[in-house]
Motif scaffolding. Sequence first.
Motif, PDB file in Angstrom:
ATOM      1  N   UNK A 186       0.828  -1.207   0.000  1.00 23.57           N
ATOM      2  CA  UNK A 186       0.000   0.000   0.000  1.00 23.57           C
ATOM      3  C   UNK A 186       0.865   1.261   0.000  1.00 23.57           C
ATOM      4  N   UNK A 187       1.873   1.298   0.891  1.00 25.00           N
ATOM      5  CA  UNK A 187       2.650   2.523   1.085  1.00 25.00           C
ATOM      6  C   UNK A 187       4.012   2.506   0.402  1.00 25.00           C
ATOM      7  N   UNK A 188       4.454   1.306  -0.036  1.00 29.01           N
ATOM      8  CA  UNK A 188       5.755   1.195  -0.682  1.00 29.01           C
ATOM      9  C   UNK A 188       6.886   1.070   0.322  1.00 29.01           C
ATOM     10  N   UNK A 189       7.960   0.463  -0.112  1.00 32.01           N
ATOM     11  CA  UNK A 189       9.155   0.325   0.729  1.00 32.01           C
ATOM     12  C   UNK A 189      10.339   0.004  -0.165  1.00 32.01           C
ATOM     13  N   UNK A 190      11.379   0.821  -0.099  1.00 32.94           N
ATOM     14  CA  UNK A 190      12.559   0.589  -0.913  1.00 32.94           C
ATOM     15  C   UNK A 190      12.207   0.570  -2.391  1.00 32.94           C
ATOM     16  N   UNK A 191      12.554  -0.533  -3.082  1.00 32.84           N
ATOM     17  CA  UNK A 191      12.269  -0.584  -4.521  1.00 32.84           C
ATOM     18  C   UNK A 191      10.799  -0.822  -4.851  1.00 32.84           C
ATOM     19  N   UNK A 192       9.983  -1.158  -3.859  1.00 30.68           N
ATOM     20  CA  UNK A 192       8.563  -1.412  -4.103  1.00 30.68           C
ATOM     21  C   UNK A 192       7.796  -0.096  -4.090  1.00 30.68           C
ATOM     22  N   UNK A 193       7.206   0.241  -5.227  1.00 27.17           N
ATOM     23  CA  UNK A 193       6.446   1.487  -5.333  1.00 27.17           C
ATOM     24  C   UNK A 193       5.118   1.357  -4.584  1.00 27.17           C
ATOM     25  N   UNK A 194       4.598   2.444  -4.002  1.00 25.85           N
ATOM     26  CA  UNK A 194       3.297   2.381  -3.334  1.00 25.85           C
ATOM     27  C   UNK A 194       2.182   2.075  -4.336  1.00 25.85           C
ATOM     28  N   UNK A 195       1.354   1.092  -4.028  1.00 23.96           N
ATOM     29  CA  UNK A 195       0.283   0.659  -4.931  1.00 23.96           C
ATOM     30  C   UNK A 195      -1.101   1.046  -4.429  1.00 23.96           C
ATOM     31  N   UNK A 196      -1.183   1.640  -3.241  1.00 29.16           N
ATOM     32  CA  UNK A 196      -2.464   2.100  -2.735  1.00 29.16           C
ATOM     33  C   UNK A 196      -3.485   0.984  -2.610  1.00 29.16           C
ATOM     34  N   UNK A 197      -4.704   1.229  -3.110  1.00 32.08           N
ATOM     35  CA  UNK A 197      -5.792   0.261  -2.981  1.00 32.08           C
ATOM     36  C   UNK A 197      -5.500  -1.032  -3.736  1.00 32.08           C
ATOM     37  N   UNK A 198      -4.842  -0.929  -4.873  1.00 29.80           N
ATOM     38  CA  UNK A 198      -4.463  -2.145  -5.612  1.00 29.80           C
ATOM     39  C   UNK A 198      -3.570  -3.028  -4.749  1.00 29.80           C
ATOM     40  N   UNK A 199      -2.651  -2.422  -4.028  1.00 30.78           N
ATOM     41  CA  UNK A 199      -1.759  -3.178  -3.160  1.00 30.78           C
ATOM     42  C   UNK A 199      -2.502  -3.862  -2.030  1.00 30.78           C
ATOM     43  N   UNK A 200      -3.548  -3.202  -1.504  1.00 31.71           N
ATOM     44  CA  UNK A 200      -4.342  -3.816  -0.437  1.00 31.71           C
ATOM     45  C   UNK A 200      -5.024  -5.083  -0.934  1.00 31.71           C
ATOM     46  N   UNK A 201      -5.590  -5.027  -2.134  1.00 33.06           N
ATOM     47  CA  UNK A 201      -6.244  -6.209  -2.699  1.00 33.06           C
ATOM     48  C   UNK A 201      -5.270  -7.314  -3.011  1.00 33.06           C
TER      49      UNK A 201
END
Length: 459
Positions: A186-201
Amino acid sequence: MPRSLDSSAWRTEAAATLALAAPLILTNVAQALIHATDVALVGRLGRDPLAAAQLGINLYTAFLIFGVGLVTAAAPMMARERGRFRHSVRDLRRTFRQTVWVALAICLPFWLILWNTAPILIALGQQPALAAAAQSLVRPLMWGLFPYLLFVVLRSFVSALERPTAALLIAVAAVIFNFAINSVLIFGLGPVAPLGLFGAGLGSSITNLLMALGLSAVVMTDRRFRRYRLFGRFWRPDSARFAQVWRLGLPIAVTLALEVTVFNAAVFLMGLIGTDALAAHGIAIQIAALSFMVPLGLSQAVTVRVGLALGRGDKMGITRAGWTSFWMGTGFMAVMALLLIAAPRLLISAFVPLDDPSFARAIPLAVSFLAVAALFQVVDGAQAVGAGMLRGLHDTTVPMIFAAVGYWGIGLSLGAGLAFWGGWGGLGIWVGLATGLAVVSVLMVARWVMRDRLGLVVL
């Protein structure tokens, strides 16, 4: 409540119920915490993302709960078979396999529908921006539907064997994993970009998959379960048992769907009232859902306990099993009602920052919703455990009718009338829901009391 002269039998039943129900309750709490964690994390994104998430999760949950109800048929079927033949293997395996077949069959059309979340929500009158955001959450989330149903079937199997601890341990691990992966996605960390709602799902789907794989590994390797060879020759058709699962499971699915979808419909009505009401409803319903996990676990336990007694032909055992869980469930919910009244803002603070100005109007609304939730805690517990008691007797069709009349015919109609014509707003919807729950609880308990006269106990 019927009495037995043998008080030790009641104590024995209470101990057996607690031993079975405690892991089930904790498993339910863990699973609810997964969704609550998602709401809490998304709440940090702001009011609008939280409102969109509520729309998406509620649409997804409507299909999820229908599927859960359908595969729940495995629990009373397996319990009754074990009551008849303690060491039965073949029939439990048949029930497991065909229930998983049923789960897969129902997922295929559900995936097609959920893929089109945004058009569905817009057709229901929701704001296009919120509908689009909700779709971004649902599209990755929906792929976790089948793994979750597989986990439920596996949990029914280990529960019928009265060994539900493995499901609990896996669910607890899933809560921790879900919080970690969703925080990153959801919020991103290091190389992982924040995905928001898509990340939650996406994170929740991965969690569901790991839960299913984990419990599958347990039943294939643990010596207490592996002799059943649940996944052996899984492709073998069994039309008779497949149809039996549908006959018993479909009324359960409709009953649960009627209950859950009336709350889902309430979400959509809240969306028509305003974003603040929608966000407040999302907070309050998560808190109420967490307390509901206890009577839900007792409902699952009493289905097994009543089913075992039914299989044994033990009429007094049926009575003890039913009433023991009933009083445990309603007693707990009475305590929860006091907590909701005494500390609503403390509970709300677990989901959203109380000092966030975007929630300035939503938080007082959530407090008022929780006041109504406190009033329906006891009847909510009574109807949940009552449904489980009847389910243990394989009585599912009439409770389905009760649910249709109580939840939709009375609850939602009254709620909508109070909200839009009575001028009560979101509070009116919650009063209507409470009334519907009360009606269903009375009908369920009355049917249980009259079970002998109605011919429900066939020994």
